[in-house]
Design an enzyme around this catalytic site. Structure first.
Site, PDB file in Angstrom:
ATOM      1  N   SER A 117      44.080  56.734  24.145  1.00 12.06           N
ATOM      2  CA  SER A 117      43.230  57.843  23.723  1.00 12.06           C
ATOM      3  C   SER A 117      41.785  57.568  24.112  1.00 12.06           C
ATOM      4  O   SER A 117      41.366  56.412  24.225  1.00 12.06           O
ATOM      5  CB  SER A 117      43.307  58.029  22.208  1.00 12.06           C
ATOM      6  OG  SER A 117      42.486  57.081  21.539  1.00 12.06           O
ATOM      7  N   ASP A 118      41.010  58.636  24.307  1.00 16.90           N
ATOM      8  CA  ASP A 118      39.575  58.441  24.378  1.00 16.90           C
ATOM      9  C   ASP A 118      39.116  57.941  23.009  1.00 16.90           C
ATOM     10  O   ASP A 118      39.806  58.114  21.995  1.00 16.90           O
ATOM     11  CB  ASP A 118      38.857  59.733  24.759  1.00 16.90           C
ATOM     12  CG  ASP A 118      37.534  59.471  25.455  1.00 16.90           C
ATOM     13  OD1 ASP A 118      36.979  58.373  25.283  1.00 16.90           O
ATOM     14  OD2 ASP A 118      37.041  60.368  26.158  1.00 16.90           O
ATOM     15  N   CYS A 119      37.964  57.317  22.967  1.00 19.43           N
ATOM     16  CA  CYS A 119      37.567  56.576  21.766  1.00 19.43           C
ATOM     17  C   CYS A 119      37.243  57.519  20.608  1.00 19.43           C
ATOM     18  O   CYS A 119      36.322  58.335  20.705  1.00 19.43           O
ATOM     19  CB  CYS A 119      36.399  55.664  22.092  1.00 19.43           C
ATOM     20  SG  CYS A 119      36.852  54.428  23.327  1.00 19.43           S
TER      21      CYS A 119
END
Length: 744
Positions: free
Chosen positions: A259-261
């Site tokens: 996932s993106d952060c």
């Protein structure tokens, strides 16, 4: 097929997850934090009793090894080569150069990893098409064209990962999918729901990721913050399983999704997030893992995921956990993480970082990526005659080498700004700083410097304080302070050269100002940016870059709502990109030279093709798995340098015609090739290669279809170009790729 070393490794770590069961199952209670410690989050602490060290999955190398939490700088690893940003290398249209750049970045990254300065996963490249000029991260991408981004990604991944069975490092294509907004009003990347038609999704937003996953077999893909058609990307089984893993067969090496952060955090019912189905954080974690996301990055205090808690709450299954762990550890196995000191790539060290080859390529990439937008009366290249010649270098970019690096940068071995480069050329330089945004400040110093000089070089545009991650622009006009100063300088009667940095702003006011003789776009040219700029201005190098994105008029932002994801024009909505928008200040693909070229197209190229024969021939070719990847007849061309200076030439092939669904695009990039080093009077031959994907159109369902009709290919821009050829496809239309439909 899983290799023997992988089977052996999986048998070693199998007890890690074989013993993890729901509390009331026969396997006994869940061991505290075991799920988190192995690798369902970006900074896995490890399991010491199994010999699994802590591992940081988050490492960055967008255009060189970058400063971030996964990388430790110091000692022999105090610097790494910093190439131009992707928007500048996108303008080179030189895929072999992009592959060489990827190889050097991957080599330096692996050298850092071998010396415990980094790990093996690097979250690059950013392949999202640059849809709207206001986007703060457009400079991280190769540009606005999905086909160009595909080819750039293909070359970069091949270089970064290598082409053998063992990966040099693991590349990560981001941000999947339809991500190109940071903030506008109350809408942010954390809550934006990108409403995208199946036609636009399959035609524009997805092709770079199709290249990454299906064709290049990238080791990892990052899911995005935004939702797509109502579902957060990192919780969407349609995106991550139906399309990515099933339709594109991205399963052969158990590749993983990260996932993106904080994307999973913002999918839950937190302030400023999607509040998807009013899920709490544990439920969002479970939904993400069940949908196919294998690793959750977190960046902000208070957002760290607790997969153990989510597992104990039964928000995801043992089977989903097993898949997530297997995918990530297989990635490490395929990168030689467990192979010992004598394994492939383990010999890379400090001597493989900042080599002369890397430095030379960084300079070459900067020179090849700059675009000459205007050159009245062939004013450039600049010739300063006489010992008393002086140059005024004015503007905030002129001696700001750090600004030339762009975002996601590391520490370069050196920083060469234009003032330093000019003085190294023994020019007499009168340098004055200038405004960045609105206030012009005191113009007197700049005017005085200009009056003392024979020529003025103004360095302006925008930088990463104006366009950046989490920061979009609201307008695309030239900053008023800079424009006021330029108007004053142009009124002095001295010739003015404008070097525009950053991404695009509306150059219309400059085109009518007297004495502005030339405009050169440089983007973010990296560690050797200043040297490259001065080499081009003085003729030590010749410009041949082409714009990777449209330069829109400033009025565009009032005509096109930022959140409108549609590409095609409708009513008062003007459409997006060069394919649909006709009123560019400078169009995609524009670029001038210091010489002239003529292009010839071979008469041997067929003028009629049978669709049935094209498909039948492709189906007999065992090397081709997907019909859209079937080769089409290559186009033989000759290019002659009819001028007086040596130069490269980028042959851009644009297709147009009345075939497929309406409306018809103005034109579409179908093929390109950069010819290098054409001397004055020299002719070079080349083959423009392309595939059926370049001829196909996408219907409203999202299917990619090869249509019968009359096709015209034009070389170069603007129309009619330097050469063209018309041919006909006969027969019945054929579906090359049947797009999977989302759930009702």
């Amino acid at each position: 097929m899983i290799s023997y070393p992988l089977l052996g490794f999986l048998s070693l770590v199998a007890p890690v997850w074989a013993g993890i069961r729901y509390p009331d199952c026969a396997g006994g209670p869940l061991r505290p934090n075991l799920v988190s410690n192995v690798s369902t989050q970006s900074n896995a602490p490890g399991v010491s009793r199994l010999g699994l060290a802590a591992y940081q999955w988050w490492n960055e190398a967008l255009h060189g090894v970058a400063i971030n939490r996964g990388i430790t700088w110091g000692g022999q690893f105090s610097a790494a080569t910093q190439f131009p940003q992707a928007i500048t290398t996108g303008a080179t249209f030189n895929d072999p150069l992009i592959e060489q750049m990827g190889t050097i970045i991957g080599t330096e990254a692996r050298a850092f990893a071998n010396n415990q300065r980094a790990h093996l996963d690097f979250w690059t490249p950013n392949v999202n098409p640059f849809r709207d000029p206001r986007w703060g991260r457009g400079h991280e991408t190769p540009g606005e064209d999905a086909f160009r981004n595909k080819k750039w990604a293909e070359a970069f991944i091949k270089g970064m990962q290598g082409s053998g069975p063992t990966h040099r490092v693991i590349a990560t294509c981001k941000h999947y999918a339809a991500y190109d907004l940071e903030n506008t009003g109350s809408t942010t990347r954390f809550n934006f729901d990108a409403r995208v038609s199946m036609q636009d999704l399959a035609e524009y937003y997805m092709p770079p990721f199709q290249q990454c996953a299906r064709d290049s077999k990238v080791g990892s893909i990052m899911c995005a913050y935004n939702a797509v058609n109502g579902v957060p990307a990192c919780l969407d089984p349609y995106l991550m399983d139906t399309i990515l893993r099933k339709h594109w067969n991205w399963t052969d090496a158990n590749q993983y999704i990260v996932s993106d952060c904080d994307a999973v955090y913002y999918a839950s019912n937190v302030n400023g997030g999607h509040r998807y189905k009013n899920m709490n954080y544990n439920a969002a974690i479970g939904a993400s893992i069940e949908a196919g996301c294998d690793n959750m990055c977190w960046a902000t205090s208070g957002t760290q995921p607790n997969p153990s808690s989510a597992f104990n709450a039964r928000t995801f299954s043992q089977q989903a956990l097993d898949k997530a762990l297997t995918r990530q550890f297989e990635g490490l196995v395929r990168a030689g993480y467990f192979d010992g000191a004598n394994s492939q790539y383990r010999n890379l060290g400090a001597t493989d970082v900042n080599t002369q080859t890397a430095r030379d390529l960084a300079l070459k990439a900067a020179e090849e990526g700059m675009v000459l937008l205007k050159n009245d009366e062939n004013f450039l290249p600049l010739s300063l005659n006489g010992t008393g010649s002086q140059v005024a270098m004015i503007g905030f970019w002129a001696n700001a080498a750090d600004k030339m690096l762009g975002g996601y940068s590391g520490t370069p071995p050196f920083r060469h700004d234009p003032v330093t480069a000019a003085r190294a050329m023994r020019m007499t330089v009168n340098y004055v700083n200038g405004p960045l945004t609105q206030g012009a400040g005191d113009m007197n110093a700049a005017v005085t410097a200009a009056q003392r000089s024979n020529v003025v070089i103004f360095f302006g545009g925008i930088d990463n304080t104006i366009e950046k991650e989490s920061g979009d622009r609201t307008g695309i006009a030239w900053p008023s302070g800079q424009l006021s100063l330029l108007q004053r300088l142009a009124g002095l009667g001295k010739p003015v050269i404008v070097v525009r940095m950053g991404t695009h702003i509306d150059d219309t006011p400059l085109l009518s100002l007297p004495n502005i003789k030339a405009i050169l776009w440089a983007g973010y040219p990296g560690q050797s940016g200043g040297t490259a700029v001065m080499n081009l201005i003085t003729g030590l190098a010749s410009p041949a870059g082409r714009l990777p994105a449209t330069v829109y008029p400033s009025s565009y932002t009032s005509q096109a709502t930022y959140t409108n994801m549609a590409l095609r024009p409708s009513g008062s909505y003007p459409g997006r990109t060069y394919k649909w928008y006709p009123n560019a200040v400078f169009p995609f693909g524009h670029g001038l030279h210091y010489t002239n070229f003529s292009v010839g197209i071979s008469r041997s190229f067929p003028r009629t093709f049978s669709i049935t024969e094209l498909i039948s021939s492709c189906q007999r070719d065992s090397r081709v798995r997907y019909l859209d990847q079937c080769p089409f007849a290559s186009l033989p061309i000759t290019v002659m340098n009819t001028g007086q200076r040596q130069s490269d030439y980028v042959a851009l092939g644009f297709l147009s015609g009345v075939y497929g669904p309406t409306p018809y695009p103005i034109k579409s990039l179908a093929t390109y090739k950069r010819l290098t080093g054409l001397k004055a009077g020299e002719m070079q031959s080349a083959e423009l290669e392309w595939k059926l994907e370049s001829l196909a159109r996408v219907d409203t369902r999202g299917d990619t279809i090869l249509y019968p009709g009359t096709y015209t290919l034009v070389i170069d821009t603007p129309s009619p170009g330097l050469g063209n050829v018309t041919f006909v496809l006969e027969g019945e239309q054929v579906v090359l790729d049947k797009w999977p439909q989302p759930p009702a």
